[in-house]
Design a protein around this motif. Structure first.
Motif, mmCIF file in Angstrom:
data_model
loop_
_atom_site.group_PDB
_atom_site.id
_atom_site.type_symbol
_atom_site.label_atom_id
_atom_site.label_comp_id
_atom_site.label_asym_id
_atom_site.label_seq_id
_atom_site.Cartn_x
_atom_site.Cartn_y
_atom_site.Cartn_z
ATOM 1 N N ASP A 10 0.829 -1.211 0.000
ATOM 2 C CA ASP A 10 0.000 0.000 0.000
ATOM 3 C C ASP A 10 0.862 1.259 0.000
ATOM 4 O OD1 ASP A 10 0.880 -0.724 2.509
ATOM 5 O OD2 ASP A 10 -0.928 -0.081 3.561
ATOM 6 N N THR A 11 1.950 1.233 0.749
ATOM 7 C CA THR A 11 2.837 2.405 0.788
ATOM 8 C C THR A 11 3.514 2.600 -0.562
ATOM 9 O OG1 THR A 11 3.266 1.987 3.128
ATOM 10 C CG2 THR A 11 4.801 3.463 2.001
ATOM 11 N N LEU A 12 3.962 1.468 -1.167
ATOM 12 C CA LEU A 12 4.617 1.561 -2.480
ATOM 13 C C LEU A 12 3.659 2.159 -3.516
ATOM 14 C CD1 LEU A 12 6.992 0.942 -4.361
ATOM 15 C CD2 LEU A 12 6.041 -1.339 -4.698
ATOM 16 N N VAL A 13 2.421 1.663 -3.533
ATOM 17 C CA VAL A 13 1.427 2.188 -4.478
ATOM 18 C C VAL A 13 1.188 3.675 -4.207
ATOM 19 C CG1 VAL A 13 -1.008 2.063 -5.147
ATOM 20 C CG2 VAL A 13 0.316 -0.036 -4.870
ATOM 21 N N GLY A 14 1.098 4.039 -2.925
ATOM 22 C CA GLY A 14 0.896 5.449 -2.551
ATOM 23 C C GLY A 14 2.035 6.314 -3.036
ATOM 24 N N PHE A 15 3.281 5.863 -2.836
ATOM 25 C CA PHE A 15 4.456 6.637 -3.279
ATOM 26 C C PHE A 15 4.407 6.857 -4.792
ATOM 27 C CE2 PHE A 15 7.771 5.594 0.256
ATOM 28 C CZ PHE A 15 7.069 6.422 1.110
ATOM 29 N N ILE A 16 4.130 5.761 -5.531
ATOM 30 C CA ILE A 16 4.097 5.865 -6.995
ATOM 31 C C ILE A 16 2.986 6.816 -7.424
ATOM 32 C CG2 ILE A 16 3.657 4.576 -9.125
ATOM 33 C CD1 ILE A 16 5.020 2.154 -7.751
ATOM 34 N N ALA A 17 1.810 6.699 -6.792
ATOM 35 C CA ALA A 17 0.665 7.537 -7.170
ATOM 36 C C ALA A 17 0.963 9.018 -6.909
ATOM 37 C CB ALA A 17 -0.566 7.101 -6.387
ATOM 38 N N VAL A 18 1.513 9.328 -5.748
ATOM 39 C CA VAL A 18 1.769 10.740 -5.416
ATOM 40 C C VAL A 18 2.860 11.309 -6.324
ATOM 41 C CG1 VAL A 18 2.479 12.345 -3.592
ATOM 42 C CG2 VAL A 18 0.972 10.443 -3.043
ATOM 43 N N HIS A 19 3.894 10.500 -6.610
ATOM 44 C CA HIS A 19 4.935 10.969 -7.542
ATOM 45 C C HIS A 19 4.350 11.188 -8.946
ATOM 46 C CE1 HIS A 19 7.924 9.912 -4.461
ATOM 47 N NE2 HIS A 19 8.794 10.611 -5.169
ATOM 48 N N ALA A 20 3.475 10.271 -9.383
ATOM 49 C CA ALA A 20 2.872 10.409 -10.718
ATOM 50 C C ALA A 20 2.009 11.667 -10.784
ATOM 51 C CB ALA A 20 2.039 9.169 -11.040
ATOM 52 N N LEU A 21 1.229 11.915 -9.728
ATOM 53 C CA LEU A 21 0.401 13.130 -9.691
ATOM 54 C C LEU A 21 1.287 14.383 -9.697
ATOM 55 C CD1 LEU A 21 -2.348 12.083 -7.100
ATOM 56 C CD2 LEU A 21 -2.723 12.652 -9.507
ATOM 57 N N ALA A 22 2.415 14.316 -8.964
ATOM 58 C CA ALA A 22 3.326 15.467 -8.915
ATOM 59 C C ALA A 22 3.886 15.777 -10.297
ATOM 60 C CB ALA A 22 4.468 15.199 -7.930
ATOM 61 N N LEU A 23 4.130 14.712 -11.080
ATOM 62 C CA LEU A 23 4.690 14.911 -12.427
ATOM 63 C C LEU A 23 3.716 15.643 -13.351
ATOM 64 C CD1 LEU A 23 6.587 11.569 -13.086
ATOM 65 C CD2 LEU A 23 7.577 13.858 -12.828
ATOM 66 N N LEU A 24 2.423 15.603 -13.022
ATOM 67 C CA LEU A 24 1.436 16.325 -13.837
ATOM 68 C C LEU A 24 1.717 17.830 -13.832
ATOM 69 C CD1 LEU A 24 -1.925 14.528 -12.891
ATOM 70 C CD2 LEU A 24 -0.576 14.297 -14.990
ATOM 71 N N ALA A 25 2.459 18.299 -12.823
ATOM 72 C CA ALA A 25 2.797 19.731 -12.758
ATOM 73 C C ALA A 25 3.617 20.159 -13.975
ATOM 74 C CB ALA A 25 3.560 20.040 -11.471
ATOM 75 N N LEU A 26 4.245 19.171 -14.659
ATOM 76 C CA LEU A 26 5.022 19.504 -15.865
ATOM 77 C C LEU A 26 4.112 19.868 -17.041
ATOM 78 C CD1 LEU A 26 7.680 16.626 -15.722
ATOM 79 C CD2 LEU A 26 8.029 19.044 -15.147
ATOM 80 N N LEU A 27 2.854 19.456 -16.976
ATOM 81 C CA LEU A 27 1.928 19.738 -18.086
ATOM 82 C C LEU A 27 1.378 21.166 -17.960
ATOM 83 C CD1 LEU A 27 -0.105 16.389 -18.120
ATOM 84 C CD2 LEU A 27 1.895 17.008 -19.503
ATOM 85 N N PRO A 28 1.431 21.926 -19.073
ATOM 86 C CA PRO A 28 0.969 23.333 -19.013
ATOM 87 C C PRO A 28 -0.481 23.476 -18.544
ATOM 88 C CG PRO A 28 2.121 22.893 -21.078
ATOM 89 C CD PRO A 28 1.970 21.576 -20.387
ATOM 90 N N TRP A 29 -1.328 22.461 -18.833
ATOM 91 C CA TRP A 29 -2.748 22.556 -18.455
ATOM 92 C C TRP A 29 -2.913 22.766 -16.951
ATOM 93 C CZ3 TRP A 29 -6.952 20.110 -15.956
ATOM 94 C CH2 TRP A 29 -8.218 20.479 -16.438
#
Ligand SMILES: [Zn+2]
Ligand SMILES: [Zn+2]
Length: 296
Positions: A10-29
């Motif tokens: 659960d922690t591993l999935v959480g880490f991956i999910a939060v990092h993936a969401l953080a990467l969305l900041a790279l998108l101009p939208w």
């Protein structure tokens, strides 16, 4: 990884999910200047006030005293960084100081850089259960009803989730089309939530990993702690880690004039406002206690 350690999926999935969401900041939208401001303020409010000053210098080491309402506010801010509850965070960190860079240290790089940085968070170690850990190392905190309540039924996580989704509240109050409001709410959420969380995570984790490997030593402490100027700046003063291991209860981690410690500067401000008292300063005997040797 030892056979006795089980992966916390659960922690591993959480880490991956939060990092993936953080990467969305790279998108101009997802970009908005308000999001950038919320991110920057969030780093200070949650990372510096919550973790550095609240969880670390105040709750763990009692480097100063402050009114209970302020202590609880700092603790709630720290709770929203997704770094465990106040009592468990304190217990882990006190054990780190107790056994720094020995086998029972929860996150020493003697087991590798990645272990110290985040791998230790991904395993279920038999001797790291929150109940026994807090009972052993943070009993003083458990006597406080607020910290005891946060400990029960993962209440600390609920506090965190409330902060996490606060950005979307804007959708309800902002005018314009639903799409515009949704885009703006998403921007605040991504920049102020996952991105800020990931940056604070890696700042805290770098103190556990980088500053026990790279940097200079002003004091010949029995552990491998180092003063690392880069982490000193990025983690707002927490990177002067050799100073800190030499004198854990000092509220000031930067000892030399150029060891910039913005968390300490905040505590100085609290002193000026009369909100921080009984502030511990670096011991004048440190140089004699830990005579300086060359960094190997
Ligand atoms: Zn350390
Ligand atoms: Zn400490």
């Amino acid at each position: 990884m030892s056979e006795r350690l089980k992966l916390k999926t659960d922690t591993l999935v959480g880490f991956i999910a939060v990092h993936a969401l953080a990467l969305l900041a790279l998108l101009p939208w997802y970009f908005s200047w308000t999001g950038v401001v919320i991110f920057t303020l969030g780093l200070y409010i949650f990372g510096v006030l919550g973790i550095n000053i609240g969880f670390h210098r105040l709750l763990t080491h009692r480097a100063f005293s402050c009114p209970l309402w302020l202590e609880h506010t700092l603790a709630i801010l720290g709770t929203s960084c997704l770094q465990f509850s106040p009592a468990f965070w304190v217990a882990i960190h006190r054990r780190h100081h107790h056994y720094a860079d020995e086998e029972p240290d929860p996150h020493s790089p003697i087991k590798g850089f990645l272990w110290a940085h985040f791998e230790w968070l991904l395993v279920r170690a038999p001797d790291m259960k929150p109940g026994p850990m807090t009972d052993r190392y943070a009993r003083d905190l458990l006597r406080d009803p607020l910290y005891a309540k946060l400990e029960r039924r993962k209440n600390w996580m609920k506090v965190r989730l409330a902060f996490f989704f606060a950005g979307f509240g804007y959708i309800l109050v902002r005018g314009g089309s639903f799409i515009e409001a949704f885009q703006f709410g998403s921007s605040l959420f991504i920049w102020g939530g996952p991105l800020r969380t990931v940056v604070v995570w890696h700042s805290t984790w770098a103190v556990n990993s980088v500053t026990h490997i790279w940097g200079y030593r002003s004091y010949n402490t029995p552990d491998d702690s180092r003063n690392n100027p880069l982490i000193g700046l990025l983690a707002w003063g927490e990177g002067w880690h050799n100073n800190h291991h030499a004198d854990p209860t000092s509220a000031r981690h930067g000892h030399k004039w150029w060891e910039i410690d913005l968390s300490w500067n905040t505590i100085q401000l609290l002193m000026l406002l009369g909100l921080a008292t009984k502030v511990s300063m670096p011991s004048p005997n440190l140089a004699a206690t830990y005579p300086k040797t060359k960094t190997p």
